[in-house]
Scaffold this motif. Structure first.
Motif, PDB file in Angstrom:
ATOM      1  N   LEU A 182     -22.452   4.996  -4.873  1.00  0.00           N
ATOM      2  CA  LEU A 182     -21.408   5.496  -3.975  1.00  0.00           C
ATOM      3  C   LEU A 182     -20.016   5.414  -4.589  1.00  0.00           C
ATOM      4  CD1 LEU A 182     -22.768   3.933  -0.679  1.00  0.00           C
ATOM      5  CD2 LEU A 182     -22.423   6.383  -1.075  1.00  0.00           C
ATOM      6  N   ARG A 183     -19.840   4.569  -5.600  1.00  0.00           N
ATOM      7  CA  ARG A 183     -18.516   4.381  -6.187  1.00  0.00           C
ATOM      8  C   ARG A 183     -17.816   5.686  -6.534  1.00  0.00           C
ATOM      9  NH1 ARG A 183     -14.245   5.101  -7.704  1.00  0.00           N
ATOM     10  NH2 ARG A 183     -13.093   4.089  -9.386  1.00  0.00           N
ATOM     11  N   PRO A 184     -18.478   6.675  -7.192  1.00  0.00           N
ATOM     12  CA  PRO A 184     -17.743   7.896  -7.564  1.00  0.00           C
ATOM     13  C   PRO A 184     -17.268   8.714  -6.371  1.00  0.00           C
ATOM     14  CG  PRO A 184     -19.805   7.705  -8.806  1.00  0.00           C
ATOM     15  CD  PRO A 184     -19.855   6.692  -7.722  1.00  0.00           C
ATOM     16  N   TYR A 185     -17.830   8.430  -5.196  1.00  0.00           N
ATOM     17  CA  TYR A 185     -17.515   9.258  -4.023  1.00  0.00           C
ATOM     18  C   TYR A 185     -16.678   8.511  -2.989  1.00  0.00           C
ATOM     19  CZ  TYR A 185     -21.412  11.362  -6.405  1.00  0.00           C
ATOM     20  OH  TYR A 185     -22.232  11.862  -7.385  1.00  0.00           O
ATOM     21  N   ALA A 186     -16.221   7.314  -3.348  1.00  0.00           N
ATOM     22  CA  ALA A 186     -15.470   6.507  -2.388  1.00  0.00           C
ATOM     23  C   ALA A 186     -14.211   7.223  -1.914  1.00  0.00           C
ATOM     24  CB  ALA A 186     -15.114   5.154  -3.006  1.00  0.00           C
ATOM     25  N   VAL A 187     -13.482   7.828  -2.839  1.00  0.00           N
ATOM     26  CA  VAL A 187     -12.253   8.530  -2.453  1.00  0.00           C
ATOM     27  C   VAL A 187     -12.591   9.744  -1.591  1.00  0.00           C
ATOM     28  CG1 VAL A 187     -10.267   9.824  -3.298  1.00  0.00           C
ATOM     29  CG2 VAL A 187     -10.930   7.692  -4.418  1.00  0.00           C
ATOM     30  N   ASP A 188     -13.626  10.493  -1.967  1.00  0.00           N
ATOM     31  CA  ASP A 188     -14.046  11.624  -1.134  1.00  0.00           C
ATOM     32  C   ASP A 188     -14.338  11.170   0.292  1.00  0.00           C
ATOM     33  OD1 ASP A 188     -13.999  13.820  -2.922  1.00  0.00           O
ATOM     34  OD2 ASP A 188     -15.857  13.139  -3.846  1.00  0.00           O
ATOM     35  N   LEU A 189     -15.000  10.041   0.419  1.00  0.00           N
ATOM     36  CA  LEU A 189     -15.427   9.578   1.739  1.00  0.00           C
ATOM     37  C   LEU A 189     -14.257   9.135   2.605  1.00  0.00           C
ATOM     38  CD1 LEU A 189     -18.655   7.674   0.640  1.00  0.00           C
ATOM     39  CD2 LEU A 189     -18.551   9.771   2.001  1.00  0.00           C
ATOM     40  N   VAL A 190     -13.193   8.595   2.014  1.00  0.00           N
ATOM     41  CA  VAL A 190     -12.027   8.247   2.838  1.00  0.00           C
ATOM     42  C   VAL A 190     -11.119   9.449   3.057  1.00  0.00           C
ATOM     43  CG1 VAL A 190     -12.075   5.800   2.268  1.00  0.00           C
ATOM     44  CG2 VAL A 190     -10.673   7.332   0.893  1.00  0.00           C
ATOM     45  N   GLU A 191     -11.055  10.358   2.089  1.00  0.00           N
ATOM     46  CA  GLU A 191     -10.276  11.570   2.313  1.00  0.00           C
ATOM     47  C   GLU A 191     -10.885  12.399   3.443  1.00  0.00           C
ATOM     48  OE1 GLU A 191      -7.454  12.163   1.113  1.00  0.00           O
ATOM     49  OE2 GLU A 191      -7.329  10.786  -0.590  1.00  0.00           O
ATOM     50  N   SER A 192     -12.200  12.281   3.622  1.00  0.00           N
ATOM     51  CA  SER A 192     -12.885  13.019   4.681  1.00  0.00           C
ATOM     52  C   SER A 192     -12.528  12.521   6.073  1.00  0.00           C
ATOM     53  CB  SER A 192     -14.404  12.925   4.479  1.00  0.00           C
ATOM     54  OG  SER A 192     -14.800  13.522   3.268  1.00  0.00           O
ATOM     55  N   PHE A 193     -11.891  11.366   6.171  1.00  0.00           N
ATOM     56  CA  PHE A 193     -11.450  10.878   7.472  1.00  0.00           C
ATOM     57  C   PHE A 193     -10.424  11.813   8.106  1.00  0.00           C
ATOM     58  CE2 PHE A 193     -12.300   6.223   6.119  1.00  0.00           C
ATOM     59  CZ  PHE A 193     -13.583   6.280   6.631  1.00  0.00           C
ATOM     60  N   GLY A 194      -9.654  12.509   7.286  1.00  0.00           N
ATOM     61  CA  GLY A 194      -8.644  13.407   7.821  1.00  0.00           C
ATOM     62  C   GLY A 194      -7.272  12.790   7.972  1.00  0.00           C
ATOM     63  N   TYR A 195      -7.079  11.590   7.408  1.00  0.00           N
ATOM     64  CA  TYR A 195      -5.772  10.931   7.481  1.00  0.00           C
ATOM     65  C   TYR A 195      -5.093  11.041   6.119  1.00  0.00           C
ATOM     66  CZ  TYR A 195      -7.635   8.957  11.777  1.00  0.00           C
ATOM     67  OH  TYR A 195      -8.175   8.806  13.028  1.00  0.00           O
ATOM     68  N   SER A 196      -4.103  11.887   6.040  1.00  0.00           N
ATOM     69  CA  SER A 196      -3.368  12.051   4.789  1.00  0.00           C
ATOM     70  C   SER A 196      -2.500  10.818   4.551  1.00  0.00           C
ATOM     71  CB  SER A 196      -2.474  13.289   4.879  1.00  0.00           C
ATOM     72  OG  SER A 196      -1.428  13.065   5.822  1.00  0.00           O
ATOM     73  N   PRO A 197      -1.994  10.656   3.320  1.00  0.00           N
ATOM     74  CA  PRO A 197      -1.050   9.546   3.083  1.00  0.00           C
ATOM     75  C   PRO A 197       0.142   9.587   4.035  1.00  0.00           C
ATOM     76  CG  PRO A 197      -1.796  10.441   0.991  1.00  0.00           C
ATOM     77  CD  PRO A 197      -2.333  11.355   2.064  1.00  0.00           C
ATOM     78  N   GLU A 198       0.539  10.786   4.433  1.00  0.00           N
ATOM     79  CA  GLU A 198       1.669  10.911   5.361  1.00  0.00           C
ATOM     80  C   GLU A 198       1.281  10.408   6.752  1.00  0.00           C
ATOM     81  OE1 GLU A 198       2.208  13.047   1.861  1.00  0.00           O
ATOM     82  OE2 GLU A 198       0.608  13.394   3.337  1.00  0.00           O
ATOM     83  N   HIS A 199       0.058  10.678   7.179  1.00  0.00           N
ATOM     84  CA  HIS A 199      -0.395  10.152   8.466  1.00  0.00           C
ATOM     85  C   HIS A 199      -0.375   8.628   8.459  1.00  0.00           C
ATOM     86  CE1 HIS A 199      -2.650  14.126   9.048  1.00  0.00           C
ATOM     87  NE2 HIS A 199      -1.857  14.033  10.096  1.00  0.00           N
TER      88      HIS A 199
END
Length: 698
Positions: A629-646
């Motif tokens: 899962l390590r290579p996809y960790a960022v994908d999985l949190v980006e999929s939450f829909g919360y941008s850095p600005e949020h």
């Protein structure tokens, strides 16, 4: 290039996660409304401002509530004739996301429209809606939800405040008879509220008919439309500075023979005529009480959703940062390792990621069930009972998970995580009380445990003679298999020398389900057996028996919540059509299931449900899943829909990557220039090597 300590298994590196597909599954039926609410929280007006005094924070949040009214963002759950849309699920989905702006905003909005106005809607009748809801919806009448008392907390049925009917004046007399009966921790009570829905023991003609709700004015309204002086007989105290949520004016209320008209009784479930005669469509006082409180279940549902949102934002920050921050070298002395490549870092964050996904998928089902009940699609007594049980199971698990996630994510970010600008400390302070909001988590799980016992008792009671005989035979076989070493020994033999076979079995959904389900069933049965003597015991003995088994009951309820989350995750997987995405999410579901089993390995071993060999395999396979899962960790949190600005956390905006690249570029240029100083260690190593070579030549 970073040094990779735990490379993914061969064949998994090229999988592509479709973030939009995952986000759609996570955001569920009301995805667009969730996104609208998140984006609303990007507006400066709705962003939290750090460092405000308590008074300024309170004033800002009140103005934010007026901003929500101006944007027609509060009516959605209310009747169309009052400007609403009768969309209960969509309203809650939008409301949960306000935590992105400021948890104080989310909770104060919840007090005004999710508790105060909703109590009028669900406990009152049309005349109350017409009289009181316009002011509540437009915020011309900020209100408190006056249920909790200092002396009883979650034991609402035992509150001390009374409402005694006076037939001569056709009024109820609200009274606080002693200090422990003061209403406490009430949002809008200290400063902003001009009215309250007050819960009190309804007494008429000398009979106490239990807890009912009364619309009660508490302050004057100034010409400017603000809360003015307290009305006669009303006492109020400010709770003052709290551990968090200081944008809310929590306070206490007491009533000294305060009179309200008979028509201010919110009488959907119980009414009093002019002469003092009480009537109710629900004959049982206990059933009536739980029906009235059941209409207010949305508080627990929304707290669960908001807690999930904070868990997601905390993980998004920690994983974004962990994917950029470097520390310590490994095989390459000139390249430090990215934090997220360390197995321990993965162990800290990725299981929490899996649990957050499971919690969100379960919450989507809970929100769907809430909407079906409150929209009238499926609104039987059984439907409401199921909803209450699901909410009571979900809210403890999600709020505890949120606190654990925030703490682990904070620690995973080191000292940077302790800076207020990176949000973790603020989240921890604000979310801490969610564990006791709308019912202490342990009390809620006890309710779930009691429901499990009730269902178990019903299932036994419905058995005919033949069914009972089969059940006894099955349990006797189970005793032989599980409560002696035989099953354990047989499993050890089949697993011996074949960790691969054990891994193949535990990754099977049917095996995970069986292990999770069996734990719940076995625990409930054991508790039921232990409590069976209480049926014919004295009240004191029955209470003693229950108390002896209370902890086990709560643990069984928690195990039931884990099972619900695993099932929700598995059902969500069936909706994912993209093959690569589904494969990655399946690994994440397996991680959730196995870390849940691992957390309870002692129970499985003690009860003979798993062998020593397979227990070791659980942990080793978890480690394999972490690497996958390590290579996809960022994908999985980006999929939450919360941008850095949020999220608004500085370390989650890519600044760490910039710092690291600047440092790496500096040292590259220094090495290329030939001016890099030689380290003492390198010099000593070179000298030793030369000495060894010289000695060898001699």
């Amino acid at each position: 290039m970073s040094t990779t300590l735990n490379p993914p298994e061969t064949g998994t590196e090229s999988l592509a996660v479709d973030r939009s597909v995952v986000n759609a599954a996570l955001d569920g039926r009301w995805a667009n409304l969730r996104r609208e609410s998140r984006d609303l929280c990007l507006e400066p007006e709705f962003r939290r401002v750090s460092g405000l005094s308590m008074d300024d924070h309170r004033e800002r949040v009140l103005e934010q509530l007026h901003g929500l009214v101006a944007r027609d963002a509060v009516h959605r759950a209310f009747p169309a004739r009052l400007g609403g849309m009768d969309d209960h699920g969509g309203s809650l989905a939008r409301f949960e996301e306000l935590v992105v702006g400021d948890p104080s905003l989310q909770i104060k909005a919840g007090v005004q429209w999710g508790l105060f106005a909703s109590a009028i809607l669900h406990l009152g009748t049309e005349q109350h809606h017409d009289a009181f809801l316009p002011g509540a919806l437009q915020l011309t009448a900020p209100g408190a939800f006056a249920m909790t008392e200092i002396g009883h907390g979650s034991d609402v049925a035992a509150i001390g405040t009374t409402a005694t009917y006076d037939p001569e004046t056709e009024e109820f007399v609200l009274h606080t008879p002693f200090r422990a009966a003061w209403k406490d921790y009430l949002g809008n009570a200290a400063k902003d509220g001009v009215a309250a829905v007050v819960f009190a023991q309804l007494i008429t003609q000398g009979v106490n008919h239990g807890v009912h709700a009364f619309y009660t004015p508490i302050r004057e309204v100034t010409p400017e439309g603000r809360a003015g002086a307290l009305l006669p007989g009303i006492s109020s105290e400010d709770d003052g500075l709290k551990g968090g949520l200081n944008g809310i004016d929590n306070g206490r209320l007491a009533f000294d023979h305060v009179r309200v008209p008979r028509t201010n009784l919110l009488n959907r479930y119980g009414d009093v005529t002019a002469d003092g005669t009480y009537s109710s469509s629900i004959e049982s006082p206990g059933r009536r009480f739980f029906t009235m409180l059941g209409t207010l279940v949305q508080g627990r549902v929304s707290l669960s959703g908001a807690a999930n949102a904070v868990s997601k934002m905390a993980l998004a920050t920690a994983i974004r940062y962990g994917n950029e921050r470097r520390q310590f070298t490994a095989d390459d002395p000139n390249s430090e390792v990215v934090l997220l490549d360390y197995q321990r870092h993965q162990r800290r964050l990725l299981p929490l990621l899996a649990r957050t996904y499971a919690a969100q998928f379960n919450h989507n089902q809970l929100l769907q069930r809430f909407h079906e009940v409150f929209s009238g699609e499926f609104d039987t007594d059984a439907d409401r009972e199921d909803l209450e049980t699901l909410a009571a199971a979900s809210k403890p698990l999600t709020t505890w998970l949120c606190l654990e996630t925030v703490q682990q994510a904070r620690e995973a970010c080191g000292g940077a995580g302790y800076m207020a600008e990176n949000k973790f400390t603020g989240w921890h302070s604000d979310m801490d009380v969610y564990a006791t909001f709308e019912g202490d988590n342990n009390v809620l799980l006890q309710l779930v445990g009691k429901r499990l016992l009730t269902d178990y008792g019903r299932s036994i009671a419905r058995m005919d003679v033949a069914g009972t005989v089969r059940y006894v035979a099955d349990r006797a076989a189970d005793m032989t298999l599980h409560r002696t070493p035989l099953r354990r020994a047989a499993q050890s033999i089949s697993d011996f020398g074949s960790a691969a076979r054990s891994a193949l079995e535990i990754r099977e959904p049917a095996v995970q389900r069986e292990l999770l389900e069996e734990r719940v069933e076995t625990m409930v049965e054991a508790i039921a057996d232990a409590l069976r003597p209480a049926q014919h015991a004295s009240a004191a003995e029955a209470a003693r028996l229950f108390n002896e088994n209370q902890n086990d009951l709560i643990e069984a309820a928690r195990a039931h919540g884990d099972l619900l989350q695993w099932e929700a995750f598995t059902e969500a997987l069936a909706t994912i059509k993209d093959a690569d995405t589904k494969r990655v999410l399946t690994w994440l579901r397996d991680l959730f299931g196995l870390v849940t089993i691992e957390r309870n390995l002692s129970w499985y071993l003690i009860n003979g449900r798993i062998s020593n060999q397979r227990a070791r395999t659980v942990t080793s396979y978890i480690n394999r899943l972490l690497a996958r899962l390590r290579p996809y960790a960022v994908d999985l949190v980006e999929s939450f829909g919360y941008s850095p600005e949020h999220v608004g956390a500085t370390i989650g905006t890519g600044v760490e990557r910039t710092r690291q690249e600047e440092a790496r570029d500096y040292y590259r240029r220094l090495r290329a220039s030939g001016q890099e100083p030689v380290s003492e260690k390198a010099l000593r190593d070179a000298e030793k090597k030369a000495q060894k070579k010289a000695a060898s030549a001699r």
